[in-house]
Design an enzyme around this catalytic site. Sequence first.
Site, mmCIF file in Angstrom:
data_model
loop_
_atom_site.group_PDB
_atom_site.id
_atom_site.type_symbol
_atom_site.label_atom_id
_atom_site.label_comp_id
_atom_site.label_asym_id
_atom_site.label_seq_id
_atom_site.Cartn_x
_atom_site.Cartn_y
_atom_site.Cartn_z
ATOM 1 N N GLU A 140 0.777 -1.239 0.000
ATOM 2 C CA GLU A 140 0.000 0.000 0.000
ATOM 3 C C GLU A 140 0.812 1.295 0.000
ATOM 4 O O GLU A 140 0.752 2.081 0.952
ATOM 5 C CB GLU A 140 -0.977 -0.003 1.193
ATOM 6 C CG GLU A 140 -1.966 -1.156 1.130
ATOM 7 C CD GLU A 140 -3.071 -1.092 2.181
ATOM 8 O OE1 GLU A 140 -2.935 -0.355 3.179
ATOM 9 O OE2 GLU A 140 -4.081 -1.796 2.000
ATOM 10 N N GLU A 188 -5.845 -8.123 -0.661
ATOM 11 C CA GLU A 188 -6.537 -7.906 0.623
ATOM 12 C C GLU A 188 -7.982 -7.569 0.328
ATOM 13 O O GLU A 188 -8.262 -6.767 -0.559
ATOM 14 C CB GLU A 188 -5.932 -6.717 1.407
ATOM 15 C CG GLU A 188 -4.590 -6.963 2.035
ATOM 16 C CD GLU A 188 -4.144 -5.808 2.958
ATOM 17 O OE1 GLU A 188 -4.981 -4.976 3.361
ATOM 18 O OE2 GLU A 188 -2.937 -5.735 3.235
HETATM 19 C C1 BGC Z 1 -3.336 -2.683 6.994
HETATM 20 C C2 BGC Z 1 -3.979 -3.142 8.260
HETATM 21 C C3 BGC Z 1 -5.457 -2.906 8.228
HETATM 22 C C4 BGC Z 1 -6.050 -3.457 6.952
HETATM 23 C C5 BGC Z 1 -7.486 -3.085 6.840
HETATM 24 C C6 BGC Z 1 -3.972 -3.395 5.870
HETATM 25 O O1 BGC Z 1 -3.304 -3.129 4.702
HETATM 26 O O2 BGC Z 1 -1.984 -2.947 7.004
HETATM 27 O O3 BGC Z 1 -3.390 -2.521 9.338
HETATM 28 O O4 BGC Z 1 -6.064 -3.556 9.297
HETATM 29 O O5 BGC Z 1 -5.346 -3.020 5.834
HETATM 30 O O6 BGC Z 1 -7.647 -1.709 7.036
#
Ligand code: BGC
Length: 355
Positions: free
Chosen positions: A179, A296
């Site tokens: 990210e 993710e």
């Molecule tokens: C972050 C996390 C977070 C998740 C959802 C991830 O990329 O590193 O800390 O909980 O995204 O927000």
Amino acid sequence: MPLFYRWTTVILPCLVAALLAGSGCEKQSTAPKKSAPKYQPITAPLDPFAVNQRLAKSVNFGNALEAPNEGEWGLTLEARYFQLLDEAGFSGIRLPVRWSTHAQNASPYTISPAFFDRIDWAVEQALDRGMAIVINMHHYEEIFTDPPSHKERFLGMWRQIAEHYKEYPADLLFEPLNEPNTNLTSPLWNQYLAEVIAVIRESNPYRTIVIGPVDWNSYASLNKLVLPAGENNLIITFHYYNPFHFTHQGASWASGSDAWLGTTWGSAADMTTLQNELEVARNWARTNNRPLFMGEFGAFNKADMNSRKLWTEAVARQAENRAMSWGYWEFGSGFAIYNLSKNEWYLPLLKALIP
Ligand code: BGC
């Protein structure tokens, strides 16, 4: 072993040899044995579309190794967690790793050997079960605030990581940075990503590398990526948490999120938005001929379970329909699919992922 047998087959020949050669018995029994290498290194170019299928159904081990120190965010990895994922039918793991708190601040930015041992253990837990695993660089917050001051350290850490894992098989993938955001803007990131790929290629000519766009790996920023010409062995990743007010309701790190509590998901309009957004990603991938990994996606545990189930199922199926692999966020913390205190799956979520 009977004494006579031992005397004639072990002790006597040993004494004779020792007398003749002036050597000790122990030398004869410790002749060096060549052990077979544990893994087959990659020796030929890979097809990143085929590698991406190994990540088809993956889970993030979030909140473990990307905490400043493992355990500080409530999760310490155990072998049985890998076993649970394997038995449930997941094909891969994404392992978020915070290298930056385990490396020196000055050149050559040496990464702690004990930390490498721990990551080796995790990587091997996956590989030895036949699962693919992506190791990334997560929460290198300093590079988002002040990119130029951290570029050399970023590259220096990757030089070591790449060298360390160069003999590992194709099921280990590298994701240079989770990210990119804030001051690591797209012109800078396009430059850094080319440099980090070149650093990795010095020792890993054939390893598949996972690269995502700026704006926290938003699907809407895929079109800002400029990838090095001739570099085909890449999987492109994006993260999907839309609608954010649904997936992040009540999340302490999302400011104002208490006001979103009670947001549900599942209307026809919700579904249309989801399809349209994933279609943007698919169109980009088709135009650019790249495999996509939705690395993710997940909905926080403050949302109602029925909406979480519907959303998770819909996002996973819509991604699969578009030939995307996926990585659910995450195994055992706030977005968990597994209840660590009760030692049981959150079945609606597990079934949503693996029907
Ligand atoms: C972050 C996390 C977070 C998740 C959802 C991830 O990329 O590193 O800390 O909980 O995204 O927000």
